[in-house]
Design a protein around this motif. Structure first.
Motif, PDB file in Angstrom:
ATOM      1  N   LEU A 147     -28.449   2.184 -11.925  1.00 62.63           N
ATOM      2  CA  LEU A 147     -28.331   0.797 -12.350  1.00 62.63           C
ATOM      3  C   LEU A 147     -27.101   0.177 -11.695  1.00 62.63           C
ATOM      4  N   VAL A 148     -27.157   0.064 -10.389  1.00 61.44           N
ATOM      5  CA  VAL A 148     -26.057  -0.458  -9.594  1.00 61.44           C
ATOM      6  C   VAL A 148     -26.030  -1.979  -9.693  1.00 61.44           C
ATOM      7  N   ARG A 149     -24.873  -2.509 -10.044  1.00 62.38           N
ATOM      8  CA  ARG A 149     -24.658  -3.966 -10.142  1.00 62.38           C
ATOM      9  C   ARG A 149     -25.699  -4.644 -11.033  1.00 62.38           C
ATOM     10  N   HIS A 150     -25.885  -4.117 -12.216  1.00 69.20           N
ATOM     11  CA  HIS A 150     -26.845  -4.662 -13.189  1.00 69.20           C
ATOM     12  C   HIS A 150     -26.171  -5.530 -14.255  1.00 69.20           C
ATOM     13  N   GLY A 151     -24.867  -5.741 -14.159  1.00 74.92           N
ATOM     14  CA  GLY A 151     -24.168  -6.560 -15.144  1.00 74.92           C
ATOM     15  C   GLY A 151     -23.951  -5.862 -16.474  1.00 74.92           C
ATOM     16  N   LEU A 152     -23.971  -4.531 -16.473  1.00 75.64           N
ATOM     17  CA  LEU A 152     -23.744  -3.774 -17.709  1.00 75.64           C
ATOM     18  C   LEU A 152     -22.288  -3.922 -18.124  1.00 75.64           C
ATOM     19  N   GLU A 153     -22.045  -4.085 -19.424  1.00 75.45           N
ATOM     20  CA  GLU A 153     -20.701  -4.281 -19.953  1.00 75.45           C
ATOM     21  C   GLU A 153     -20.432  -3.330 -21.105  1.00 75.45           C
ATOM     22  N   GLY A 154     -19.146  -3.079 -21.346  1.00 76.26           N
ATOM     23  CA  GLY A 154     -18.751  -2.294 -22.505  1.00 76.26           C
ATOM     24  C   GLY A 154     -18.602  -0.824 -22.184  1.00 76.26           C
ATOM     25  N   PRO A 155     -18.400  -0.027 -23.222  1.00 77.69           N
ATOM     26  CA  PRO A 155     -18.150   1.407 -23.022  1.00 77.69           C
ATOM     27  C   PRO A 155     -19.428   2.175 -22.714  1.00 77.69           C
ATOM     28  N   LEU A 156     -19.243   3.326 -22.095  1.00 77.50           N
ATOM     29  CA  LEU A 156     -20.359   4.258 -21.920  1.00 77.50           C
ATOM     30  C   LEU A 156     -20.733   4.801 -23.295  1.00 77.50           C
ATOM     31  N   PRO A 157     -21.975   5.199 -23.476  1.00 76.60           N
ATOM     32  CA  PRO A 157     -22.381   5.720 -24.785  1.00 76.60           C
ATOM     33  C   PRO A 157     -21.684   7.036 -25.117  1.00 76.60           C
ATOM     34  N   GLY A 158     -21.629   7.322 -26.401  1.00 70.11           N
ATOM     35  CA  GLY A 158     -21.037   8.563 -26.874  1.00 70.11           C
ATOM     36  C   GLY A 158     -22.016   9.723 -26.736  1.00 70.11           C
ATOM     37  N   PRO A 159     -21.741  10.828 -27.423  1.00 65.47           N
ATOM     38  CA  PRO A 159     -22.546  12.043 -27.285  1.00 65.47           C
ATOM     39  C   PRO A 159     -24.038  11.829 -27.529  1.00 65.47           C
ATOM     40  N   ARG A 160     -24.379  11.053 -28.527  1.00 62.38           N
ATOM     41  CA  ARG A 160     -25.799  10.854 -28.839  1.00 62.38           C
ATOM     42  C   ARG A 160     -26.516  10.108 -27.707  1.00 62.38           C
ATOM     43  N   GLY A 161     -25.854   9.097 -27.170  1.00 60.48           N
ATOM     44  CA  GLY A 161     -26.449   8.336 -26.073  1.00 60.48           C
ATOM     45  C   GLY A 161     -26.570   9.149 -24.797  1.00 60.48           C
ATOM     46  N   LEU A 162     -25.560   9.970 -24.527  1.00 57.72           N
ATOM     47  CA  LEU A 162     -25.611  10.788 -23.319  1.00 57.72           C
ATOM     48  C   LEU A 162     -26.577  11.961 -23.459  1.00 57.72           C
ATOM     49  N   ALA A 163     -26.906  12.349 -24.677  1.00 57.43           N
ATOM     50  CA  ALA A 163     -27.821  13.476 -24.890  1.00 57.43           C
ATOM     51  C   ALA A 163     -29.177  13.225 -24.248  1.00 57.43           C
TER      52      ALA A 163
END
Length: 80
Positions: A24-40
């Protein structure tokens, strides 16, 4: 901006029902990366490319649990 909760179709490669590549290169994503549950859900991801967004905060240590990861690109963000 968009956050990592949306489910895009472009930039995502699925294999056997799991995410294999997330680019997702240059998709305008903002904020923090997800925590453990999101990365799972990315545990079997081989490529994670989030270059050129507005992601901020710390890079979660749980990225180390992505055992299949071969390519990681988080450049051009606001990560610490």
């Amino acid at each position: 901006g968009k956050d990592l909760e949306f489910k895009p179709r472009r930039g995502v490669t699925w294999v056997d029902g799991t995410v294999c590549k997330l680019e997702l290169v240059r998709h305008g994503l903002e904020g923090p990366l997800p925590g453990p549950r999101g990365l799972a859900v990315l545990r079997t991801c081989v490529v994670l490319n989030l270059r050129g967004n507005a992601l901020s905060g710390n890079i979660p240590g749980d990225i180390g649990n992505m055992v299949a990861l071969e390519h990681l690109d988080l450049a051009e963000n606001e990560l610490e």
